[in-house]
Design an enzyme around this catalytic site. Structure first.
Site, PDB file in Angstrom:
ATOM      1  N   ARG A 188       9.475  11.087  -3.162  1.00  0.00           N
ATOM      2  CA  ARG A 188       9.212  10.214  -4.304  1.00  0.00           C
ATOM      3  C   ARG A 188       8.429   8.956  -3.867  1.00  0.00           C
ATOM      4  NH1 ARG A 188      13.549   8.986  -8.412  1.00  0.00           N
ATOM      5  NH2 ARG A 188      11.771   9.360  -9.811  1.00  0.00           N
TER       6      ARG A 188
ATOM      7  N   CYS B  63       3.803  22.953 -13.173  1.00  0.00           N
ATOM      8  CA  CYS B  63       4.191  21.559 -13.347  1.00  0.00           C
ATOM      9  C   CYS B  63       4.472  21.296 -14.817  1.00  0.00           C
ATOM     10  CB  CYS B  63       3.088  20.622 -12.857  1.00  0.00           C
ATOM     11  SG  CYS B  63       3.455  18.863 -13.144  1.00  0.00           S
TER      12      CYS B  63
ATOM     13  N   ARG C 239       7.930  20.404  10.187  1.00  0.00           N
ATOM     14  CA  ARG C 239       8.757  19.855   9.104  1.00  0.00           C
ATOM     15  C   ARG C 239      10.139  19.615   9.693  1.00  0.00           C
ATOM     16  NH1 ARG C 239       8.788  17.098   4.770  1.00  0.00           N
ATOM     17  NH2 ARG C 239       8.997  18.035   2.724  1.00  0.00           N
TER      18      ARG C 239
ATOM     19  N   GLN D 169       1.233  26.290   6.494  1.00  0.00           N
ATOM     20  CA  GLN D 169       2.645  26.192   6.862  1.00  0.00           C
ATOM     21  C   GLN D 169       3.189  27.592   7.131  1.00  0.00           C
ATOM     22  OE1 GLN D 169       6.049  25.189   4.176  1.00  0.00           O
ATOM     23  NE2 GLN D 169       6.168  23.321   5.388  1.00  0.00           N
TER      24      GLN D 169
ATOM     25  N   ALA E 178       4.266  16.164 -27.560  1.00  0.00           N
ATOM     26  CA  ALA E 178       3.419  17.246 -28.064  1.00  0.00           C
ATOM     27  C   ALA E 178       2.209  16.678 -28.800  1.00  0.00           C
ATOM     28  CB  ALA E 178       4.223  18.167 -28.976  1.00  0.00           C
TER      29      ALA E 178
ATOM     30  N   CYS F 152      11.491  16.085 -12.787  1.00  0.00           N
ATOM     31  CA  CYS F 152      12.386  16.950 -13.555  1.00  0.00           C
ATOM     32  C   CYS F 152      12.621  18.291 -12.875  1.00  0.00           C
ATOM     33  CB  CYS F 152      11.808  17.176 -14.953  1.00  0.00           C
ATOM     34  SG  CYS F 152      10.245  18.105 -14.970  1.00  0.00           S
TER      35      CYS F 152
ATOM     36  N   CYS G 146       4.604  11.944 -12.192  1.00  0.00           N
ATOM     37  CA  CYS G 146       5.621  12.993 -12.056  1.00  0.00           C
ATOM     38  C   CYS G 146       6.935  12.412 -12.558  1.00  0.00           C
ATOM     39  CB  CYS G 146       5.752  13.398 -10.592  1.00  0.00           C
ATOM     40  SG  CYS G 146       7.252  14.331 -10.194  1.00  0.00           S
TER      41      CYS G 146
ATOM     42  N   TYR H 172      16.617  25.861   7.038  1.00  0.00           N
ATOM     43  CA  TYR H 172      15.981  27.168   7.190  1.00  0.00           C
ATOM     44  C   TYR H 172      16.352  27.752   8.553  1.00  0.00           C
ATOM     45  CZ  TYR H 172      13.381  26.176   2.937  1.00  0.00           C
ATOM     46  OH  TYR H 172      13.043  25.899   1.638  1.00  0.00           O
TER      47      TYR H 172
ATOM     48  N   ASN I 292      10.830  11.375 -27.837  1.00  0.00           N
ATOM     49  CA  ASN I 292      12.110  11.406 -27.124  1.00  0.00           C
ATOM     50  C   ASN I 292      12.024  10.886 -25.693  1.00  0.00           C
ATOM     51  OD1 ASN I 292      13.680  12.342 -29.240  1.00  0.00           O
ATOM     52  ND2 ASN I 292      13.358  14.507 -28.732  1.00  0.00           N
TER      53      ASN I 292
END
Length: 663
Positions: A317, A382, A228, A107, A413, A366, A363, A180, A440
């Site tokens: 997504r 990530c 793009r 790109q 964790a 976030c 994914c 851009y 959580n």
């Protein structure tokens, strides 16, 4: 096989891609060496996605301009800074990628112009088609000259030549997309020129036209050049984007002009359009957070596909395999772009091809590890995959002797530690006091827009089961029980507890966690005390379910202490709150709650809010009692997750990986 159509080949110009998946371009920050080439991290990163079965790899943005908008060559690769070094390092990468049957496009960026992110590109004078406001800085941009346009076009040809020499199968132009520099020329709001590069749509696209012509002239018609492309801008005003479902007047490129542009761009010689919507002024469209629906570009891509005869790529997504298949079968697009999903799991395509869908690590949108760190630290990573862009550094360490490891706590964790230990060959056992794994993630994933938090919790559950890790649920261990057990190593990941305090009516004062888990009913009107990320997301979810919500935040703005939170997430959530009727009072403090009345001290004086409940969202406190009581009794003892320091999902996973990978 249900998804076989996603693994059918497709031609992009003169080349054939083995399946319908492309790695969407994501800025390769931290993947360059000081001489404009790829460092080892960059090479390993892209090769890993080819090894994982991705048909087409599209690198993130690379710069080349040595005349107009010079960039630090160590920020991202640059084929014209030291061409020999670029070709040498690229050759190593492209040859390895080709070994897996994948193709790779470089790109090439025409420049950032008014959207330069200062932390990424250093102290350079902002440029633009015209003297217009900068997106981030309180500055007016300098209008670029015709000679400078010609210089950039010429360099495009030279950069593409070196890309071809380095083994790249094609290039992607960055971009008539996201606002851009080349897109700034294409959008009349930004382009106020009166020369041959301004005015009509054809003139505003002249820059993009000359670029593809120069590359084809230099590299030949058989060298694919893709673009793009954002079909619609979603701009309400300078630095103000529209929300999904909002009625607004488009100030940028509307859909009608976008479709005209698509046809023109095809006629100029572009071999494919990599399509989305949005601009930096409406950044949550190009970098969709979890608050955007999945597949948000599908309708726009279909409109483009109906007016062009070249392949159309669709990102946004698209990680749900059924959605991806439906998009291909319905003629909405030809290629599925996977960006962040391939950060989370480089083996996505191979796992899908073999029907191992439950093994695909989700994914969670976030932006913490990717765009948040790109903007703050010029590093691409990530949150849920500690090995992304650190494949060699964070490779699984071999073990000399199997150890029995006790893990107390089944949040992210604890689960990540157990997963890594099991993969390496140790024998971990998890004890979780709750009824399911995830910690959580479970209350955090209660809102519809946080469904992927639940998916991540389910993924951990499936992975630990697949790896043979025994997880004891509904079991809380005390220090004496732990000391009596026979384990070589103990990991305490006992999490955190919400901070609570009394305002008077304790029977109607709840924690955000209690409300999210539907253990408590907030009523028809509620006050959320605390405008951090949890408080704001809880407020949004309640408002979307018909509840009147007021946020009271002690600081001067909401989400002031969360970070590195990507601007796309933060700005969209900030805009969604008032859009959904949430009232926000900042610089204020709740002092009392009694008889349905909430007393608030504000800068303007005391205020009373009628409310059925108060929801406390003022942070969490580390639950480290077990560690404090055991730290002098157990030699090989570790403290992880919120129990060590209340933070976010990313650091819980990363710290757990680091520790578990070196036991």
């Amino acid at each position: 096989m249900k998804y076989s159509k996603l693994f059918s080949p497709i031609k992009i110009g003169s080349i054939t891609i083995k399946n319908r998946f492309a790695m969407a371009p994501m800025g390769p920050l931290g993947l360059a060496d000081a001489n404009g080439g790829w460092n080892q991290r960059g090479i390993d990163y892209y090769v890993e996605r080819a090894k994982g079965g991705t048909g087409l790899i599209i690198t993130g943005v690379t710069f080349f301009d040595q005349v107009v908008e010079k960039q630090d060559p160590s920020t991202v690769p640059n084929p014209l800074y030291k061409p020999v070094n670029f070709v040498k390092t690229s050759r190593e990468m492209t040859e390895r990628i080709h070994a897996y049957g994948s193709k790779i496009f470089l790109q090439l960026s025409g420049g950032f112009g008014r959207v330069t992110i200062p932390t990424n590109v250093g102290d350079i004078p902002p440029i633009a088609p015209s003297a217009i406001p900068h997106r981030w800085l309180d500055k007016t941009c300098r209008a670029i000259t015709v000679d400078e346009i010609h210089a950039i076009v010429k360099q495009f040809g030279e950069a593409a030549f070196h890309a071809k020499r380095a083994g790249f199968d094609g290039v992607q132009i960055h971009a008539v997309h996201e606002g851009y520099l080349i897109d700034q020329f294409a959008i009349s709001m930004f382009n106020q020129r009166t020369d041959e590069y301004g005015g009509s749509l054809e003139n505003r696209l002249r820059f993009a036209k000359e670029i593809v012509e120069e590359i084809k002239k230099t590299c030949g018609d058989d060298f694919p050049v893709t673009l793009r492309f954002s079909v619609k801008s979603m701009i309400k005003d300078w630095r103000v984007g529209a929300l999904p479902g909002e009625d607004f007047e488009e100030k940028g490129r509307d859909t009608e002009e976008g479709l005209k542009a698509a046809k023109l761009l095809e006629s100029y010689g572009y071999d494919a359009l990599d399509t989305d919507v949005g601009t930096y002024d409406a950044w949550w469209w190009n970098h969709p957070p979890m608050y955007q629906k999945k597949g948000l570009y599908r309708g726009y891509c279909k409109m483009v596909k109906e007016v062009v005869d070249i392949p159309v790529f669709c990102a946004g997504r698209m990680d749900n395999p059924d959605m991806a298949l439906e998009a291909i079968e319905n003629g909405e697009c030809d290629v599925i772009d996977l960006g962040r999903p391939l950060l989370a799991d480089p083996d996505y395509c191979n796992k899908l091809r073999c029907g191992k869908i439950t093994q695909i690590r989700p994914c969670i949108s976030c932006h913490e590890g990717c765009m948040g760190r790109v903007a703050s630290y010029s590093l691409l990573n990530c949150a849920v995959n500690p090995q992304a862009a650190r494949e060699r550094v964070n490779a699984y360490e071999p073990i000399l002797k199997k150890k029995k490891v006790l893990i107390v706590g089944g949040g992210v964790a604890g689960c990540e530690a157990a997963r890594v230990l099991a993969i390496r060959g140790h024998q971990p056992v998890v004890y979780e006091k709750g009824s399911r794994l995830g910690g959580n993630l479970i209350p955090g994933g209660a809102p519809d827009f946080k469904e992927d938090d639940i998916a991540l919790a389910d993924w951990y559950t499936n992975e630990l089961n697949r790896l043979g890790v025994h997880a004891h649920l509904n079991t809380e261990l005390n220090e004496e029980e732990i000391k009596a057990m026979d384990y070589d190593t103990v990991i305490l990941a006992t999490g955190s507890k919400p901070k609570v305090f009394s305002l008077g009516d304790d029977s109607h004062t709840y924690t955000a966690e209690q409300v999210l888990l539907k253990q408590k009913d907030a009523g028809k009107k509620t006050v959320v005390v605390g405008g951090g990320l949890v408080g704001c997301e809880t407020a949004l979810w309640l408002a979307q379910n018909g509840i009147h919500v007021t946020i009271v935040e002690a600081l001067d703005k909401v989400m002031a202490v969360n970070g590195p939170l990507c601007a796309a997430n933060k700005e969209m959530l900030e805009a969604l709150l008032p859009f959904n009727g949430v009232e926000i009072i900042t610089g204020a403090k709740v002092t009392e709650f009694a008889n349905g009345e909430v007393k608030v001290d504000t800068k303007e004086g005391s205020k009373t809010i009628m409310s059925d409940s108060v929801i406390l969202s003022v942070g969490y406190k580390e639950e480290n009692t077990l560690y404090n009581n055991l730290q002098f009794d157990i030699p090989d003892l570790y403290l992880l997750g919120d129990a060590k320091k209340v933070s976010n999902i990313m650091y819980a996973i990363w710290d757990a990986f680091e520790v578990a990978n070196h036991i």
